[in-house]
Enzyme design. Structure first.
Site, PDB file in Angstrom:
ATOM      1  N   ASP A  78      30.586  -8.272 -10.973  1.00 18.29           N
ATOM      2  CA  ASP A  78      30.087  -7.401  -9.910  1.00 18.29           C
ATOM      3  C   ASP A  78      28.917  -8.165  -9.262  1.00 18.29           C
ATOM      4  O   ASP A  78      28.350  -9.073  -9.875  1.00 18.29           O
ATOM      5  CB  ASP A  78      29.617  -6.096 -10.550  1.00 18.29           C
ATOM      6  N   ASP A 137      26.031  -6.676  -6.744  1.00 14.98           N
ATOM      7  CA  ASP A 137      24.756  -5.951  -6.707  1.00 14.98           C
ATOM      8  C   ASP A 137      24.422  -5.393  -8.090  1.00 14.98           C
ATOM      9  O   ASP A 137      25.165  -4.560  -8.615  1.00 14.98           O
ATOM     10  CB  ASP A 137      24.828  -4.782  -5.711  1.00 14.98           C
TER      11      ASP A 137
END
Ligand code: B16
Ligand code: MG
Length: 230
Positions: free
Chosen positions: A10, A12
């Protein structure tokens, strides 16, 4: 036992802490509209797309907004967010990320980004990681955001590996659920640290080594799921 051959990160909250900038931008917009919004509300937006995030924020509004108004608000939030991103540099890469990526590369593993963000490209440029990943799948490539597994399935497909050979690193509950729905192992970090269904957990990538998390070679669907908290 299924051997992990690829890791999907991922963006952020895992690679870089843009989650704070998301909070500040949404907070400014919510204040302008006089809608209550705090850090607890913000936690519900992790890994969720921009328009779905807005819908969650508007649940606390006393008035209704037209589709055109919502588009305008989302664009305004993104303008504030993009302005905040101008301060982003390689110094903002989170602890343990660079050494983890390097160690995975040395092992011949494939690495990818699986993010809900439509700003992933400029963010990766700003932090100096634009050319590091074998695949970058983001909010521009998918029609359903996390907890739907689409983003991770597409990343696995682009790297050429079946789901069970992929491990996802996620900081959002929605992202952990998306990884599990894709049939992948998942290392939960940050806000998702300790998620009850994660394959394993760590505070961040500085507190776990690839040797430790690559041992997560048990399919999440198997009853004997490894659940280790580092
Ligand atoms: P954008 P991730 C997600 O990124 C963020 O966690 C989430 O807060 C944000 O709403 C979403 O991207 C969309 O971002 O407005 O830039 O398209 O955690 O999936 O990398
Ligand atoms: Mg995230």
């Amino acid at each position: 036992m299924k051997k992990i051959k690829a890791v999907i990160f991922d963006l952020d909250g895992v690679i870089v802490s843009t989650d704070e900038y998301h909070f500040q931008a949404w907070k400014q917009l919510a204040d302008e509209e006089r809608i209550p919004f705090d850090r607890n509300d913000n936690d519900r937006l992790r890994g969720v797309s921009r328009m779905e995030s807005l819908a969650i924020i508007l649940q606390k509004s006393s008035r209704t907004y037209s589709a055109a108004e919502k588009q305008k608000m989302a664009a305004r939030k993104n303008d504030i967010y993009r302005e905040l991103l101008k301060g982003l540099s390689p110094a903002d890469v989170l602890p343990g990320v660079t050494s983890t990526l390097q160690a995975l590369r040395e092992r011949g593993m494939k690495i990818a980004i699986g993010s809900s963000s439509k700003n992933a490209g400029p963010i990766l440029q700003a932090i100096g990681l634009a050319d590091v990943f074998d695949a970058v799948v983001d909010g521009n490539h998918i029609s359903r955001s996390k907890p739907d597994p689409e983003v991770f399935r597409l990343a696995a497909q682009r790297m050429g590996f079946p789901s069970e050979q992929c491990l996802v690193v996620e900081d959002a509950d929605a992202g952990v659920e998306a990884a599990l729905a894709a049939g992948m192992s998942v290392l939960a970090v940050g806000s998702a640290n300790g998620h009850p269904h994660a394959t394993l957990s760590s505070q961040d990538l500085a507190h776990i080594t690839p040797d430790e998390f690559l041992l997560a070679n048990v399919s999440p669907t198997e009853e004997s799921r490894a659940s280790i908290t580092i």
